[in-house]
Design an enzyme around this catalytic site. Structure first.
Site, short mmCIF file in Angstrom:
data_model
loop_
_atom_site.label_atom_id
_atom_site.label_comp_id
_atom_site.label_asym_id
_atom_site.label_seq_id
_atom_site.Cartn_x
_atom_site.Cartn_y
_atom_site.Cartn_z
CE LYS A 169 26.68 -2.98 -6.87
NZ LYS A 169 27.02 -2.02 -7.93
NE ARG A 201 7.34 0.87 4.71
CZ ARG A 201 6.10 0.36 4.68
NH1 ARG A 201 5.90 -0.89 4.32
NH2 ARG A 201 5.07 1.10 5.05
CG HIS A 234 3.91 4.11 8.60
ND1 HIS A 234 3.94 4.96 7.50
CD2 HIS A 234 3.53 2.89 8.12
CE1 HIS A 234 3.59 4.25 6.42
NE2 HIS A 234 3.34 3.01 6.77
NE ARG A 237 -1.78 -2.28 2.71
CZ ARG A 237 -1.97 -3.56 2.41
NH1 ARG A 237 -3.07 -3.92 1.82
NH2 ARG A 237 -1.08 -4.48 2.73
CB THR A 238 3.45 2.59 2.24
OG1 THR A 238 2.70 2.16 3.38
CG2 THR A 238 4.05 3.95 2.53
C1 NCD Z 1 1.98 -0.94 8.19
C2 NCD Z 1 3.48 -0.74 8.30
O1 NCD Z 1 4.21 -0.95 7.32
O2 NCD Z 1 3.90 -0.37 9.38
N1 NCD Z 1 1.55 -1.14 6.88
C3 NCD Z 1 1.28 -0.06 6.08
O3 NCD Z 1 2.14 0.74 5.80
N2 NCD Z 1 0.02 0.10 5.66
C4 NCD Z 1 1.45 -1.93 9.13
C5 NCD Z 1 2.00 -3.32 9.16
O4 NCD Z 1 2.90 -3.66 8.36
O5 NCD Z 1 1.55 -4.10 9.97
#
Ligand code: NCD
Length: 305
Positions: free
Chosen positions: A80, A101, A129, A51-52
């Site tokens: 690397k 991320r 997040h 999703r993100t």
């Molecule tokens: C979450 C995350 O990555 O922290 N997912 C997301 O970004 N929608 C929640 C999760 O992974 O449980």
């Protein structure tokens, strides 16, 4: 707004502005179709994501912009041994804005300190997040018509769940909210979050292990996945993974106006039988995430619309 690393970098006024902008994008998408023409977003994802990453990319495409993507650490020079700082300096030469991320807490902050373009934290380890919180806030706003005066239950892995940490930080700044923290003993909210965000600011909260007991008083139920990847051993994960499973039967005790959120992915913590319940809004939350990321990109690139 130069970077977005922690949700607390946004004032409640700025959060309200982002919500208003997202509402305008929903109402008049055609107005924004060319807003980011000739701009590029780099998505640097060193941890799994559906999703993100895809909502950031869809957001940029819907704004008329373009996307450069690293979808796993193993496909970039990180494999690397390149540092986050050098990666950030490099990607700044190609992109106008970066969403990162990373499994290490603080990595997006290091990137922001070395990049010459804005950096957005798209999840750093078990820490924060902030853009999931933007999706959560728009969802709460759209479902409830307010972000104030709510009783919010957060259930599951409150220790490692970074979405929980950011959401509590944001909701604690709006007046009249109270929190019910529902988790097994071993997955309680970290004491630094409890102290800095709740205790020091006299925000009302209770802690319990009992989901069913807590359900009737909740306006919002925020379910979370037990974060397998953050456990030191598999045995502990296996013991705790099914601590809470929300079912239609359990929901009989809940308010008719409850809203059930989940950042997703879900594993077992919400049975699929709940999906047809009108109170289940986690797939609306997915779509709201795209609109809030569109609003965020517009603000961070200071695009005139
Ligand atoms: C979450 C995350 O990555 O922290 N997912 C997301 O970004 N929608 C929640 C999760 O992974 O449980």
């Amino acid at each position: 707004m130069k970077n977005l690393i922690d949700i607390l970098e946004l004032s409640t006024e700025e959060l309200d502005e982002l919500i208003a902008l997202a509402e305008d994008i929903i109402a008049r998408p055609e107005k924004y179709r060319e807003s980011c023409r000739y701009k590029k977003l780099a998505t640097l994802f060193f941890e799994p994501s559906t999703r993100t990453r895809l909502s950031f990319e869809a957001a940029m495409y819907e704004l008329g912009g373009q996307v450069l993507s690293v979808s796993s650490g193993s496909s970039s020079s990180a494999a690397k041994g390149e540092s986050v700082a050098d990666t950030a300096k490099t990607v700044s030469c190609y992109a106008d804005i970066i969403a990162m991320r990373h499994p290490k807490e603080g990595a997006p902050l290091v990137a922001a300190m070395n990049a010459t373009v804005p950096v957005i934290n798209a999840g750093d380890g078990g820490h924060n997040h902030p853009t999931q919180t933007l999706a959560d806030l728009l969802t709460i706003w759209r479902e409830k018509g307010r972000i104030t005066g709510l009783t919010i239950g957060l259930c599951g892995d409150l220790k490692f769940g970074r979405t929980v940490h950011s959401l509590i930080a944001a909701m604690a700044r709006y007046p009249g909210n109270r929190f019910v923290l529902i988790s097994p003993e071993e997955l309680k909210l970290p004491s630094y979050v409890k102290k800095d965000v709740l205790k020091n600011r006299n925000i009302p909260y209770t802690q319990t292990t009992d989901l069913e007991g807590a359900l009737p008083e909740l306006d919002i139920l925020y379910m979370t996945r037990v974060q397998r990847e953050r456990f030191f051993n598999e045995e502990d994960y296996l013991r705790l993974k099914d601590s809470y499973i929300l079912t239609p039967e359990k929901l009989e005790k809940a308010s008719k106006t409850l809203s059930i959120l989940h950042p997703l992915p879900r594993v077992n913590e919400i049975s699929v039988g709940v999906d047809a319940d009108p109170r289940a809004v986690y797939f609306k939350q997915v779509l709201n995430g795209k609109y809030m990321r569109m609003a965020l990109i517009l603000k961070m690139l200071e695009v005139e619309v």
